[in-house]
Scaffold this active site. Structure first.
Site, PDB file in Angstrom:
ATOM      1  N   LYS A 201      23.708 -48.688   1.920  1.00 43.72           N
ATOM      2  CA  LYS A 201      23.836 -47.687   2.977  1.00 43.72           C
ATOM      3  C   LYS A 201      25.061 -46.837   2.670  1.00 43.72           C
ATOM      4  CE  LYS A 201      24.496 -47.023   7.916  1.00 43.72           C
ATOM      5  NZ  LYS A 201      24.466 -47.601   9.255  1.00 43.72           N
ATOM      6  N   LYS A 254      19.481 -46.160   2.042  1.00 45.19           N
ATOM      7  CA  LYS A 254      19.627 -45.184   3.125  1.00 45.19           C
ATOM      8  C   LYS A 254      20.776 -44.251   2.831  1.00 45.19           C
ATOM      9  CE  LYS A 254      20.991 -45.022   7.933  1.00 45.19           C
ATOM     10  NZ  LYS A 254      21.649 -45.744   8.976  1.00 45.19           N
TER      11      LYS A 254
HETATM   12  C1  PBG Z   1      24.265 -47.598  12.874  1.00 48.18           C
HETATM   13  C2  PBG Z   1      23.256 -46.722  12.234  1.00 48.18           C
HETATM   14  C3  PBG Z   1      23.362 -45.384  11.840  1.00 48.18           C
HETATM   15  C4  PBG Z   1      22.090 -44.993  11.412  1.00 48.18           C
HETATM   16  C5  PBG Z   1      21.275 -46.103  11.517  1.00 48.18           C
HETATM   17  N1  PBG Z   1      22.021 -47.166  12.006  1.00 48.18           N
HETATM   18  C6  PBG Z   1      24.495 -44.440  11.936  1.00 48.18           C
HETATM   19  C7  PBG Z   1      25.722 -44.626  11.136  1.00 48.18           C
HETATM   20  O1  PBG Z   1      25.845 -45.538  10.318  1.00 48.18           O
HETATM   21  O2  PBG Z   1      26.625 -43.844  11.358  1.00 48.18           O
HETATM   22  C8  PBG Z   1      21.702 -43.618  10.953  1.00 48.18           C
HETATM   23  C9  PBG Z   1      20.260 -43.279  11.130  1.00 48.18           C
HETATM   24  C10 PBG Z   1      19.943 -41.829  11.018  1.00 48.18           C
HETATM   25  O3  PBG Z   1      20.802 -40.967  10.715  1.00 48.18           O
HETATM   26  O4  PBG Z   1      18.773 -41.505  11.243  1.00 48.18           O
HETATM   27  N2  PBG Z   1      25.322 -47.985  12.084  1.00 48.18           N
END
Ligand code: PBG
Length: 333
Positions: A201, A254
């Site tokens: 991520k 992601k």
């Molecule tokens: C929570 C989370 C996030 C997303 C999914 N889970 C935001 C982040 O990490 O700031 C992003 C999903 C999206 O942008 O569609 N940590």
């Protein structure tokens, strides 16, 4: 055949591209609504359906409104959802995340009641629930405290499983959380509940609209201390390896579109089911351009999702899930 005997430069690929039936015959990647996961934002109250401005077509939904979506998803063949909660209150420890009557726990119970076969995935993270907006708890110096945060993520996972969640998806990027969650689930008797790890991520600007949707923007600093540097590819393998070692059942990359190389690389590294998250900013870009008449939304969305699958993702988490499922059905008819 030697060049001297050839009567045309027309190639094999051109011969098999001439009609839609022929293209269908040689097509290497096909999308199926069964591989989509539809994310939803759940909020307190009844009859609430608040549009998310930067994500046209997406809403913050109260539990009753969300239950209505379940019927629509079933009709479209989309069999999995990913839940995010918007809590009634935020505090330093993000307590609503692991409260038995927390908004996500309520939503899971209702979804499993209206459609027991629907796969309910719960995103486990504290950022929506903490008043400072970080994905874990803080040290006295204001840094995210890895080891103090992990037990809270494990508690959140167990609370979700107890409510009936089918898959636990930790997105916090703390080290050691996958193993800790596995252990906590097993100890609580949820030995058959799988973990879908947000493994690679990235600290991405493409999460902007999500943070508006979930009210989870960090109040100070950013997430670069725990999410990955967009410049790194080898590091993604280390993250994935660590999560597999800690017994993740699914791994994830992601965002999706700017990271197709990472999806391909992880596909070749593991035979575990691989998910890719087509995130909020990717969705917002398409919607904005389409609203201006600059892009053909349907074609762009189908091309994007096909590319993500072609890169190697088995599962695609996408806000386009309902539209894409509808278009797939139309194309097949
Ligand atoms: C929570 C989370 C996030 C997303 C999914 N889970 C935001 C982040 O990490 O700031 C992003 C999903 C999206 O942008 O569609 N940590």
């Amino acid at each position: 055949m030697t060049i001297a005997t050839r009567r045309t430069a027309f190639t094999r690929t051109r011969r098999t591209r001439r009609t839609e039936a022929m293209r269908g015959l040689v097509r290497e990647t096909r999308l199926d609504p069964a591989q989509f996961v539809y994310p939803m934002f759940i909020t307190h109250g009844t009859d609430v359906r608040t549009p998310i401005e930067s994500m046209p077509g997406q809403y913050q939904l109260s539990v009753d409104q969300m239950a209505r979506e379940a019927g629509e998803l079933a009709a479209l063949g989309v069999r999995a959802v990913l839940l995010f909660g918007i809590p009634a209150y935020k505090d330093a420890e993000g307590t609503e995340a692991y409260a038995d009557d927390g908004i996500v726990q309520q939503a899971v119970r209702e979804l499993k009641r209206v459609d027991p076969a629907l796969i309910v995935i719960v995103d486990v993270c504290l950022c929506e629930y903490t008043d400072h907006g970080h994905c874990g708890v803080l040290t006295a110096e204001g840094e995210v405290d890895n080891d103090a945060s992990v037990p809270l993520h494990a508690r959140t996972a167990v609370a979700a499983a107890r409510a009936g969640a089918d898959i636990i998806a930790p997105s916090d990027m703390m080290d050691g959380r996958v193993g800790a969650i596995r252990e906590a689930l097993d100890d609580a008797g949820f030995t058959s509940t799988p973990v879908m790890a947000y493994s690679a991520k990235y600290a991405s600007a493409f999460y902007g609209p999500f943070r508006e949707a979930a009210g989870s923007t960090p109040q100070f600093g950013d997430r670069r201390g725990y999410q990955m540097d967009p410049a790194n590819a080898r590091e993604a393998r280390r993250e994935v390896d660590a999560d597999i070692e800690e017994s993740a059942d699914f791994v994830m990359v992601k965002p999706a579109l700017p990271y197709l190389d990472i999806i391909r690389d992880i596909r070749e590294r593991t035979d575990l089911p691989l998910a890719a998250y087509n995130v909020s900013g990717e969705y917002a870009m398409v919607k904005a351009a389409a609203a201006n008449g600059w892009l053909d939304e349907r074609r762009v969305v189908m091309e994007t999702l096909t590319a993500i699958a072609r890169a190697g993702a088995d599962i695609i988490i996408t806000y386009h899930a309902k539209d894409a499922a509808r278009w797939i059905r139309e194309d097949r008819a």
